[in-house]
Write an enzyme that holds these catalytic residues in place. Structure first.
Site, PDB file in Angstrom:
ATOM      1  N   LYS A 127       0.833  -1.204   0.000  1.00 48.36           N
ATOM      2  CA  LYS A 127       0.000   0.000   0.000  1.00 48.36           C
ATOM      3  C   LYS A 127       0.870   1.258   0.000  1.00 48.36           C
ATOM      4  CE  LYS A 127      -2.425   2.634   3.087  1.00 48.36           C
ATOM      5  NZ  LYS A 127      -2.706   2.775   4.497  1.00 48.36           N
ATOM      6  N   ASP A 146      -6.904   1.187   1.122  1.00 47.73           N
ATOM      7  CA  ASP A 146      -6.900   1.514   2.551  1.00 47.73           C
ATOM      8  C   ASP A 146      -8.276   1.158   3.116  1.00 47.73           C
ATOM      9  OD1 ASP A 146      -8.649   3.464   1.729  1.00 47.73           O
ATOM     10  OD2 ASP A 146      -7.653   5.104   2.775  1.00 47.73           O
TER      11      ASP A 146
END
Ligand code: SF4
Length: 228
Positions: A127, A146
């Protein structure tokens, strides 16, 4: 939700992207930064923390630590104190210092521009690497997943998966690669402003006609919200 064909899902996704682009023409990364190193550090700090809180800490931090070597050689206790209010500060200090030591050792202190090199820094997950590649270098290597992107992907019927890695695999074929970074910004902005975790504002939602609202039990109008 009745089973949706792949072509129909692609068309619906396109309309959702267009609707969100119209709603949020200025959607962008909300972590303040002025170079790739700052964004890397800010993204590590943003784990389990709001961007707003990170943005309160980083102006002083970025003034004090200008280079990867500054972070790598700093006494851990100093860095821990500087980032304490972002939470999980011991682990975050370790991640920042491990990543910055590797930047110094292997990349002349510069942030590399590939997923593999970023992941090999240590302390940098997929991420974080996607955030840095997409926003510091305009490289669409993946979709940032997220908490907002995960939640909205479920509600909008893009993915039934639960882990960020698997959700990302479902999202990538739905969205043109050139829009991967923008797409995650749009979902994050919508998640923060309309599709709240508790009681999303479905009545006021810009894409409500395109959303199956999977798993949504209770909604509220933003006008009535007191708990933001
Ligand atoms: S209709 Fe409701 S669940 Fe669907 S995207 Fe909009 S706010 Fe979220």
């Amino acid at each position: 939700m009745p089973r949706e064909s792949k072509p129909a899902k692609l068309v619906r996704t396109r309309k959702i992207i267009d609707g969100l682009r119209a709603a949020y023409p200025d959607a962008h990364c909300e972590l303040d930064h002025s170079n790739p190193l700052e964004l890397l550090v800010a993204t590590i700090l943003s784990a389990q923390c709001t961007d707003k809180r990170v943005n309160l800490v980083t102006p002083q931090l970025f003034k004090k630590y200008l280079t990867a070597a500054d972070y790598a050689k700093a006494p851990s206790a100093d860095l821990e104190t500087a980032i304490k209010t972002t939470g999980f500060f011991r682990n975050k200090t370790k991640s920042i210092q491990a990543a910055c030591a590797a930047l110094v050792e292997r990349h002349h202190g510069l942030v590399p521009q590939s997923m593999d090199e970023l992941r090999e820094l240590g302390g940098v997950g997929r991420k974080t690497a996607n955030v840095v590649l997409g926003n510091a270098f305009n490289i669409n290597c993946g979709v940032v997943v997220d908490t907002h992107v995960a939640r909205l992907s479920g509600r909008l019927g893009f993915s039934t998966e639960k882990t960020p890695e698997k959700i990302e695999q479902d999202l990538m074929p739905l969205v043109p690669q050139r829009e991967w970074t923008l797409f995650s910004h749009l979902l994050i902005w919508h998640g923060r402003r309309r599709c709240f975790a508790r009681k999303p504002d479905c009545p006021g939602c810009e894409v409500k006609g395109l959303c199956p609202k999977i798993g949504v039990k209770e909604t509220s109008s933003e006008m009535n919200r007191k708990d933001r």
